[in-house]
Design a protein around this motif. Structure first.
Motif, PDB file in Angstrom:
ATOM      1  N   ALA A 185      73.587  21.209  27.512  1.00 10.97           N
ATOM      2  CA  ALA A 185      73.598  20.464  26.248  1.00 10.97           C
ATOM      3  C   ALA A 185      72.196  20.153  25.757  1.00 10.97           C
ATOM      4  O   ALA A 185      71.948  20.113  24.542  1.00 10.97           O
ATOM      5  N   ASN A 186      71.245  19.972  26.668  1.00 10.68           N
ATOM      6  CA  ASN A 186      69.862  19.677  26.264  1.00 10.68           C
ATOM      7  C   ASN A 186      69.022  20.934  26.059  1.00 10.68           C
ATOM      8  O   ASN A 186      67.823  20.845  25.821  1.00 10.68           O
ATOM      9  N   GLN A 187      69.659  22.118  26.180  1.00  8.94           N
ATOM     10  CA  GLN A 187      69.016  23.418  25.944  1.00  8.94           C
ATOM     11  C   GLN A 187      67.957  23.772  26.981  1.00  8.94           C
ATOM     12  O   GLN A 187      67.242  24.754  26.828  1.00  8.94           O
ATOM     13  N   ARG A 188      67.865  23.035  28.062  1.00  8.05           N
ATOM     14  CA  ARG A 188      66.830  23.303  29.064  1.00  8.05           C
ATOM     15  C   ARG A 188      67.241  24.384  30.058  1.00  8.05           C
ATOM     16  O   ARG A 188      66.397  25.069  30.626  1.00  8.05           O
ATOM     17  N   TRP A 189      68.534  24.506  30.286  1.00  8.13           N
ATOM     18  CA  TRP A 189      69.023  25.446  31.287  1.00  8.13           C
ATOM     19  C   TRP A 189      69.924  26.501  30.648  1.00  8.13           C
ATOM     20  O   TRP A 189      70.767  26.193  29.815  1.00  8.13           O
ATOM     21  N   PHE A 190      69.719  27.746  31.085  1.00  6.97           N
ATOM     22  CA  PHE A 190      70.629  28.833  30.740  1.00  6.97           C
ATOM     23  C   PHE A 190      70.921  29.604  32.014  1.00  6.97           C
ATOM     24  O   PHE A 190      70.018  29.947  32.775  1.00  6.97           O
ATOM     25  N   VAL A 191      72.206  29.862  32.276  1.00  9.35           N
ATOM     26  CA  VAL A 191      72.582  30.607  33.469  1.00  9.35           C
ATOM     27  C   VAL A 191      73.684  31.595  33.110  1.00  9.35           C
ATOM     28  O   VAL A 191      74.573  31.296  32.306  1.00  9.35           O
ATOM     29  N   SER A 192      73.596  32.794  33.667  1.00  9.17           N
ATOM     30  CA  SER A 192      74.628  33.791  33.413  1.00  9.17           C
ATOM     31  C   SER A 192      74.844  34.652  34.649  1.00  9.17           C
ATOM     32  O   SER A 192      73.939  34.839  35.472  1.00  9.17           O
ATOM     33  N   GLY A 193      76.044  35.185  34.772  1.00  6.92           N
ATOM     34  CA  GLY A 193      76.389  36.160  35.798  1.00  6.92           C
ATOM     35  C   GLY A 193      76.992  37.372  35.123  1.00  6.92           C
ATOM     36  O   GLY A 193      77.741  37.244  34.142  1.00  6.92           O
ATOM     37  N   LEU A 194      76.669  38.573  35.622  1.00  7.47           N
ATOM     38  CA  LEU A 194      77.058  39.804  34.946  1.00  7.47           C
ATOM     39  C   LEU A 194      77.680  40.801  35.914  1.00  7.47           C
ATOM     40  O   LEU A 194      77.300  40.865  37.092  1.00  7.47           O
ATOM     41  N   ILE A 195      78.612  41.602  35.407  1.00  7.16           N
ATOM     42  CA  ILE A 195      79.103  42.785  36.084  1.00  7.16           C
ATOM     43  C   ILE A 195      78.824  43.964  35.156  1.00  7.16           C
ATOM     44  O   ILE A 195      79.133  43.905  33.956  1.00  7.16           O
ATOM     45  N   LEU A 196      78.195  45.018  35.703  1.00  6.58           N
ATOM     46  CA  LEU A 196      77.593  46.047  34.869  1.00  6.58           C
ATOM     47  C   LEU A 196      78.027  47.452  35.286  1.00  6.58           C
ATOM     48  O   LEU A 196      78.423  47.685  36.435  1.00  6.58           O
ATOM     49  N   ASN A 197      77.879  48.403  34.344  1.00  5.96           N
ATOM     50  CA  ASN A 197      78.190  49.806  34.623  1.00  5.96           C
ATOM     51  C   ASN A 197      77.108  50.489  35.444  1.00  5.96           C
ATOM     52  O   ASN A 197      77.336  51.591  35.945  1.00  5.96           O
ATOM     53  N   GLY A 198      75.937  49.875  35.533  1.00  9.09           N
ATOM     54  CA  GLY A 198      74.847  50.479  36.288  1.00  9.09           C
ATOM     55  C   GLY A 198      73.507  50.033  35.760  1.00  9.09           C
ATOM     56  O   GLY A 198      73.415  49.107  34.950  1.00  9.09           O
ATOM     57  N   TRP A 199      72.477  50.696  36.219  1.00  8.21           N
ATOM     58  CA  TRP A 199      71.085  50.403  35.860  1.00  8.21           C
ATOM     59  C   TRP A 199      70.791  51.045  34.509  1.00  8.21           C
ATOM     60  O   TRP A 199      70.587  52.234  34.400  1.00  8.21           O
ATOM     61  N   GLN A 200      70.840  50.261  33.454  1.00 13.52           N
ATOM     62  CA  GLN A 200      70.618  50.757  32.092  1.00 13.52           C
ATOM     63  C   GLN A 200      71.529  51.947  31.792  1.00 13.52           C
ATOM     64  O   GLN A 200      71.086  53.068  31.569  1.00 13.52           O
ATOM     65  N   ARG A 201      72.817  51.681  31.799  1.00 12.90           N
ATOM     66  CA  ARG A 201      73.822  52.702  31.522  1.00 12.90           C
ATOM     67  C   ARG A 201      74.801  52.206  30.474  1.00 12.90           C
ATOM     68  O   ARG A 201      75.177  51.037  30.458  1.00 12.90           O
ATOM     69  N   ILE A 202      75.208  53.092  29.584  1.00 10.89           N
ATOM     70  CA  ILE A 202      76.396  52.843  28.781  1.00 10.89           C
ATOM     71  C   ILE A 202      77.582  53.482  29.497  1.00 10.89           C
ATOM     72  O   ILE A 202      78.563  52.837  29.815  1.00 10.89           O
ATOM     73  N   GLN A 203      77.458  54.777  29.762  1.00 12.13           N
ATOM     74  CA  GLN A 203      78.489  55.509  30.481  1.00 12.13           C
ATOM     75  C   GLN A 203      78.093  55.632  31.950  1.00 12.13           C
ATOM     76  O   GLN A 203      76.953  55.942  32.273  1.00 12.13           O
ATOM     77  N   ARG A 204      79.025  55.405  32.847  1.00 10.36           N
ATOM     78  CA  ARG A 204      78.749  55.475  34.283  1.00 10.36           C
ATOM     79  C   ARG A 204      78.295  56.875  34.700  1.00 10.36           C
ATOM     80  O   ARG A 204      78.687  57.877  34.104  1.00 10.36           O
ATOM     81  N   VAL A 205      77.503  56.937  35.759  1.00  5.94           N
ATOM     82  CA  VAL A 205      77.182  58.208  36.398  1.00  5.94           C
ATOM     83  C   VAL A 205      78.457  58.809  36.962  1.00  5.94           C
ATOM     84  O   VAL A 205      79.290  58.107  37.542  1.00  5.94           O
ATOM     85  N   ASP A 206      78.651  60.127  36.771  1.00  5.30           N
ATOM     86  CA  ASP A 206      79.837  60.793  37.321  1.00  5.30           C
ATOM     87  C   ASP A 206      79.913  60.555  38.822  1.00  5.30           C
ATOM     88  O   ASP A 206      78.927  60.711  39.554  1.00  5.30           O
ATOM     89  N   GLY A 207      81.073  60.164  39.289  1.00  5.49           N
ATOM     90  CA  GLY A 207      81.277  59.931  40.714  1.00  5.49           C
ATOM     91  C   GLY A 207      80.880  58.546  41.180  1.00  5.49           C
ATOM     92  O   GLY A 207      81.008  58.231  42.361  1.00  5.49           O
ATOM     93  N   ASN A 208      80.423  57.705  40.251  1.00  4.31           N
ATOM     94  CA  ASN A 208      80.010  56.348  40.618  1.00  4.31           C
ATOM     95  C   ASN A 208      81.104  55.361  40.235  1.00  4.31           C
ATOM     96  O   ASN A 208      81.482  55.251  39.063  1.00  4.31           O
ATOM     97  N   ASN A 209      81.624  54.666  41.252  1.00  2.86           N
ATOM     98  CA  ASN A 209      82.605  53.603  41.013  1.00  2.86           C
ATOM     99  C   ASN A 209      82.184  52.296  41.678  1.00  2.86           C
ATOM    100  O   ASN A 209      83.001  51.415  41.892  1.00  2.86           O
ATOM    101  N   THR A 210      80.895  52.206  41.986  1.00  3.58           N
ATOM    102  CA  THR A 210      80.365  51.001  42.612  1.00  3.58           C
ATOM    103  C   THR A 210      80.030  49.967  41.546  1.00  3.58           C
ATOM    104  O   THR A 210      79.235  50.240  40.652  1.00  3.58           O
ATOM    105  N   PRO A 211      80.604  48.779  41.610  1.00  2.00           N
ATOM    106  CA  PRO A 211      80.237  47.762  40.625  1.00  2.00           C
ATOM    107  C   PRO A 211      78.804  47.289  40.830  1.00  2.00           C
ATOM    108  O   PRO A 211      78.306  47.236  41.956  1.00  2.00           O
TER     109      PRO A 211
END
Length: 351
Positions: free
Chosen positions: A159-185
């Motif tokens: 509320a005081n704008q001092r803290w921001f925290v986030s958690g993410l689940i991603l397709n990979g390291w700078q990926r839009i489409q996953r690498v073929d054969g990759n199903n590791t979150p």
């Protein structure tokens, strides 16, 4: 203090404002690389401003944003040499997507959101938008860590704008489409603390595998940076990246790379600003930057730039930059060289 000439989306009075806004950005540039590459392509670890001796467009995009108290959405389409270089692995029209995301607020009493889609990276203090960065070009650190990501995140701002925290689940390291054969979150986090308006401290991470599961090599990466306004005119940014990747599937041995960077920015006047950068990037095992040389990629760099606000939302910049490596990882008129130097200029407009 004018540390960023960031884009501004025009809006009406709050009582009549539409939830839909349109904004855009254009950045043209010219760089002369003294290595004189005949194919006009600068070193292959450079993804922004990567064309030599030609006037070109680094990044141009048009963005539609929709925002209410409970929903936010962004769609931005882009063109330019940044898109061609940085999204080369993406198929078809995906190369031209700068951002495509939708978010939903999941709490009535707290600033708690879930966002999903193609998002700006949660890592680092530099983005693809040059006018929002202190230097004309990006650091080696920024060019070789994600500019964007695809996945879902939950985020909370205090509320005081001092803290921001986030958690993410991603397709990979700078990926839009996953690498073929990759199903590791892949996973990430971001934690930002602003104890005062003059200080920002940030911690971001990535944990995942960017290869097919058959040859899985887990990657662990952390970025830390701090930004401080030392005086009304002088600002300082210090950043440090470190990463480790398994040498092979199931291995207990890891290859490590790291990069410190220090940037100072000084506001000479309302329209003129200067900045200087020093950086080092060490990737001896060539996890991120491949060179085929005995010591891998170990490079120190220096740059200085001057920025002039020509008009409202219009920024003209000039920069000189020199890189020196332990091995001959660069070219000079077709011959191996330890040094790469360039001078360049850019002109950007945001609307």
């Amino acid at each position: 203090m004018m540390f960023g000439f960031c884009q501004v989306a025009y809006s009406q009075d709050e009582e009549t404002a539409s939830p839909l806004t349109i904004s855009g950005y254009l950045e043209a540039y010219y760089i002369y690389d003294f290595g004189n590459p005949q194919d006009h392509i600068r070193p292959d670890f450079v993804y922004s401003f990567n064309r030599h001796n030609e006037v070109n467009l680094n990044l141009g995009y048009i963005q539609a944003s929709y925002r209410t108290e409970q929903i936010r959405a962004n769609l931005a389409l882009m063109a330019g040499t940044y898109a061609n270089a940085n999204l080369a692995a993406e198929p078809g029209a995906l190369k031209n997507i700068y951002e495509a995301s939708i978010g939903v607020k999941i709490s009535k009493n707290h600033d708690l959101w879930i966002d999903a889609g193609i998002l700006p990276s949660h890592i680092g203090f530099e983005s693809a938008v040059g006018a929002a960065c202190w230097n004309m070009t990006r650091s080696i650190l920024a060019d070789n860590s994600p500019y964007f990501e695809t996945g879902a995140k939950v985020s909370y701002t205090s509320a005081n704008q001092r803290w921001f925290v986030s958690g993410l689940i991603l397709n990979g390291w700078q990926r839009i489409q996953r690498v073929d054969g990759n199903n590791t979150p892949a996973f990430g986090h971001q934690l930002t603390f602003r104890p005062t308006k003059k200080i920002t401290l940030n911690s971001s991470s990535f944990v995942g595998n960017d290869k097919p599961d058959s040859v899985r090599q887990m990657r662990y990466f952390h970025n830390f940076y701090g930004q401080i306004e030392l005086t009304e005119r002088l600002g300082l940014t210090a950043g440090f990246d470190i990463g480790a990747q398994q040498q092979s599937k199931g291995s207990k041995s890891y290859d490590v790379w790291y990069s410190p960077v220090l940037i100072a920015s000084y506001q000479v006047s309302d329209k003129l600003r200067i900045a200087a950068r020093t950086e080092y990037y060490a990737d001896p095992a060539e996890v991120i930057i491949s060179t085929g040389t005995p010591h891998g990629f170990k490079t120190v760099g220096y740059s200085v730039n001057a920025d002039l606000a020509v008009a409202e939302h219009v920024l003209w910049r000039i920069e000189a930059r020199s890189l020196k490596s332990k091995d001959q990882v660069f070219e000079d008129d077709g011959e191996p060289s330890q040094v790469n130097t360039f001078v360049g200029t850019s002109l950007s407009v945001s609307f």
